[in-house]
Design an enzyme around this catalytic site. Structure first.
Site, short mmCIF file in Angstrom:
data_model
loop_
_atom_site.label_atom_id
_atom_site.label_comp_id
_atom_site.label_asym_id
_atom_site.label_seq_id
_atom_site.Cartn_x
_atom_site.Cartn_y
_atom_site.Cartn_z
N TYR A 80 0.80 -1.21 -0.05
CA TYR A 80 0.15 0.02 -0.12
C TYR A 80 0.92 1.37 -0.16
O TYR A 80 1.60 1.44 0.92
CB TYR A 80 -0.95 0.08 1.16
CG TYR A 80 -1.86 -0.97 1.21
CD1 TYR A 80 -2.26 -2.03 0.44
CD2 TYR A 80 -2.58 -1.36 2.49
CE1 TYR A 80 -2.95 -3.00 0.34
CE2 TYR A 80 -3.52 -2.51 2.86
CZ TYR A 80 -3.64 -3.23 1.92
OH TYR A 80 -4.55 -4.03 1.81
N PHE A 83 -12.84 -5.86 0.80
CA PHE A 83 -13.90 -5.25 0.49
C PHE A 83 -15.29 -5.63 0.97
O PHE A 83 -16.29 -5.99 0.38
CB PHE A 83 -14.21 -5.56 -1.15
CG PHE A 83 -13.05 -5.27 -1.95
CD1 PHE A 83 -12.38 -3.97 -1.72
CD2 PHE A 83 -12.47 -6.23 -2.96
CE1 PHE A 83 -11.44 -3.48 -2.59
CE2 PHE A 83 -11.48 -5.46 -3.87
CZ PHE A 83 -10.91 -4.37 -3.42
N PRO A 84 -15.14 -5.55 2.51
CA PRO A 84 -16.56 -5.82 3.11
C PRO A 84 -17.75 -5.32 2.83
O PRO A 84 -18.98 -5.56 3.37
CB PRO A 84 -16.24 -5.90 4.56
CG PRO A 84 -15.07 -4.55 4.72
CD PRO A 84 -14.45 -4.81 3.30
N LEU A 85 -17.75 -3.78 2.48
CA LEU A 85 -18.97 -3.17 2.33
C LEU A 85 -19.63 -3.14 0.77
O LEU A 85 -20.47 -2.59 0.41
CB LEU A 85 -18.54 -1.87 2.39
CG LEU A 85 -18.16 -1.35 3.75
CD1 LEU A 85 -17.67 0.21 4.15
CD2 LEU A 85 -19.26 -1.64 5.14
N GLY A 141 -23.20 -3.85 -4.20
CA GLY A 141 -23.77 -3.71 -5.68
C GLY A 141 -25.05 -3.47 -5.78
O GLY A 141 -25.74 -2.87 -5.03
#
Length: 293
Positions: free
Chosen positions: A75, A220-222, A225
């Protein structure tokens, strides 16, 4: 600080000996590709020119009860680890710092696995320096490199653990077969795979880790879609609970398995506080059924 504004005491023993509240914080979104704070087109390539906001977010997360901070040497080419140290070092005794090695960034758009054992050892040394620690609580292999045997890659981390430089070993984005191969080399304390309400391709891995007492960190827990579109089950349940759809998505993860440790990231204190509020949501059996549980 009132209890209602902090995380609940829902504890998981990471690696069997590190107690952490189950909602952590991921640092990937603290990097900024644009320099304007919008994160538009963020490539996780540079730290913000002015790190003060990122430092405030990290400190606020800890104030609100976060005990697990997740970062990676890839990162912003290590600058994310520098941010963590600038904000939080010296670390509180209850704080668990997790990082990852095994990914090279030859350009802003490239993420290339590199699992040469000597390279992994070098990157751990650099992470130790940037994080200002003598031992990394949780060191995760960012990706398995198909060019090297799993035993060699995990074995390199096991050797560093034996030297006292790593406390626990984790893997990221692995299959059940890969996890089982790795477990033949060393104990695995955590798995970090792509998983959320809309993306459930790693159910077999999740079930295995749940049975084995291995932490499962969904990245990417949120991401929800179309599931969060107006009129959807998530939107309806959010209205019923007086919550945001993203909070429902996080609450579903926490309900899904006791070893689930979501690490939502954000560069906004308001979004941080909203995300952490999901730990207080209680979904009914009927609501879980509507979400596909």
């Amino acid at each position: 600080m009132t209890h209602e504004t902090t995380l609940t005491d829902d504890i998981f023993l990471l690696g069997g000996d590190l107690p952490v509240r189950r909602t952590g914080f991921g640092t990937m979104r603290l990097t900024d590709a644009t320099g304007d704070g919008t994160q538009s087109g963020a490539q996780i390539w540079r730290a913000p020119a002015d790190p003060s906001d990122a430092i405030r977010v990290l400190r606020r997360a800890v104030e609100l009860g976060v005990q697990l901070i997740d970062t990676a040497d890839a990162y912003a080419l290590g600058e994310s680890e520098d941010l963590v140290a600038a904000a939080l070092h010296p670390y509180a005794d209850e704080l668990v710092i997790a990082t990852k090695v095994g990914m090279v960034r030859p350009s802003p758009t490239d993420w290339v696995p590199l699992g040469h054992p000597a390279y992994l050892a070098q990157q751990v040394e650099l992470s130790l320096r940037r994080l200002r620690v003598d031992r990394i609580d949780l060191l995760q292999l960012h990706r398995l490199d198909p060019a090297y045997p799993i035993a060699d890659q995990v074995g390199a981390l096991a050797a560093l653990r034996d030297q006292g430089k790593i406390r626990h070993i984790g893997l990221s984005e692995v299959t059940l077969d890969e996890l089982e191969q790795a477990q033949q080399v060393a104990p695995i304390a955590a798995i970090q795979n792509h998983y959320n309400l809309a993306t459930r391709g790693h159910e077999a891995v999740l079930d295995h880790t749940t049975a084995a007492g291995i932490a499962f960190l969904p990245f990417f827990p949120l991401a929800t879609g179309d599931l969060a579109r107006p009129g959807s089950a998530i939107a309806a349940i959010a209205d019923e609970l007086g919550a945001a759809p993203s909070q429902v998505a996080l609450a579903w993860l926490l309900h899904r398995a006791p070893n689930m440790l979501p690490i939502p990231g954000t560069a906004s204190i308001a979004h941080l506080e909203q995300n952490l509020g999901a730990a207080r949501l209680r979904l009914t059996d009927e609501q879980l059924l509507r979400l596909g549980s």
